[in-house]
Design a protein around this motif. Structure first.
Motif, short mmCIF file in Angstrom:
data_model
loop_
_atom_site.label_atom_id
_atom_site.label_comp_id
_atom_site.label_asym_id
_atom_site.label_seq_id
_atom_site.Cartn_x
_atom_site.Cartn_y
_atom_site.Cartn_z
N GLY A 24 36.66 54.69 38.19
CA GLY A 24 36.84 55.21 39.42
C GLY A 24 37.66 54.40 40.46
O GLY A 24 38.52 55.05 41.13
N HIS A 25 37.75 52.96 39.95
CA HIS A 25 38.56 52.15 41.15
C HIS A 25 40.46 52.66 40.63
O HIS A 25 41.02 52.30 41.40
N LEU A 26 40.42 53.27 39.31
CA LEU A 26 41.85 53.73 38.97
C LEU A 26 42.50 54.65 40.14
O LEU A 26 43.63 54.91 40.30
N LYS A 27 41.39 55.48 40.49
CA LYS A 27 41.72 56.53 41.46
C LYS A 27 41.70 56.15 43.08
O LYS A 27 42.50 56.48 43.85
N PHE A 28 40.44 55.52 43.19
CA PHE A 28 40.09 55.34 44.69
C PHE A 28 40.57 53.93 45.12
O PHE A 28 40.67 53.58 46.59
N PHE A 29 41.10 53.11 44.29
CA PHE A 29 41.75 51.82 44.79
C PHE A 29 43.14 51.75 44.36
O PHE A 29 43.55 50.58 43.84
N SER A 30 44.01 53.03 44.36
CA SER A 30 45.26 52.73 43.88
C SER A 30 46.02 53.27 44.93
O SER A 30 45.81 53.97 45.73
N GLU A 32 50.29 54.47 45.67
CA GLU A 32 51.80 54.78 45.04
C GLU A 32 52.33 53.70 44.12
O GLU A 32 52.33 52.71 44.89
N GLY A 33 52.96 53.58 42.98
CA GLY A 33 53.37 52.72 42.30
C GLY A 33 52.43 52.03 41.39
O GLY A 33 52.95 50.79 40.76
N GLY A 34 51.10 52.30 41.62
CA GLY A 34 50.28 51.71 40.67
C GLY A 34 49.59 50.32 41.27
O GLY A 34 48.84 49.82 40.52
N HIS A 35 49.95 50.10 42.29
CA HIS A 35 49.27 48.64 42.99
C HIS A 35 48.21 49.02 44.16
O HIS A 35 48.34 49.96 44.78
N SER A 36 47.33 48.26 44.25
CA SER A 36 46.09 48.20 45.13
C SER A 36 46.39 47.07 46.10
O SER A 36 46.55 46.04 45.62
N ALA A 37 46.01 47.38 47.55
CA ALA A 37 45.96 46.07 48.46
C ALA A 37 44.45 45.63 48.31
O ALA A 37 44.39 44.32 48.59
N THR A 38 43.61 46.13 47.31
CA THR A 38 42.44 45.66 47.30
C THR A 38 42.35 44.31 46.24
O THR A 38 42.80 44.68 45.19
N PRO A 39 41.88 43.40 46.59
CA PRO A 39 42.01 42.39 45.35
C PRO A 39 41.13 42.61 44.33
O PRO A 39 39.76 43.19 44.24
#
Length: 124
Positions: A24-30, A32-39
């Motif tokens: 789920g984190h791959l969809k909901f915490f991603s 553009e460019g594949g990076h997330s601001a969520t630690p």
């Protein structure tokens, strides 16, 4: 018959939570460019929190279904049921949540072979 249905229903719920925790984190915490601001540590804690609910369903499913505890399934049968349910839940999740996922004939053949494994495990 209710132990069969209870075991399979609990395994379905269990796998829904585990699939969400794992993917789920791959969809909901991603972004553009594949990076997330969520630690990462926060994503791990969230996944652990979801996995807690997975265990809340998995443990009772195995206890209810296990022939060791008066249930209808052997340990090997429980494991193969769980694996097939995992694939089914994963396929549905990936098609619904990740709209760009497509399964090829090779995927379907592989899944079919696993269903064949269920047949042979239960036959013996």
């Amino acid at each position: 018959m209710s132990k069969y249905i209870s075991t399979i229903g609990l395994l379905l719920l269990s796998n829904a939570f585990m699939t969400l925790a794992w993917y789920g984190h791959l969809k909901f915490f991603s972004k553009e460019g594949g990076h997330s601001a969520t630690p990462m540590w926060m994503i791990i804690l969230l996944s652990w929190g979801l996995a807690f609910f997975e265990y809340c369903f998995q443990v009772p499913a195995n206890r209810i279904g296990s022939s060791e505890m008066g249930g209808p399934f052997s340990l090997v049968q429980l494991k193969i049921i769980q694996e097939v349910i995992t694939l089914i839940v994963f396929m549905i999740f990936s098609l619904v949540v990740f709209k760009n996922v497509r399964f090829s004939m090779n995927h379907l053949i592989g899944f079919g072979l696993l269903v064949g494994a269920v047949y042979f495990i239960f036959k013996g």
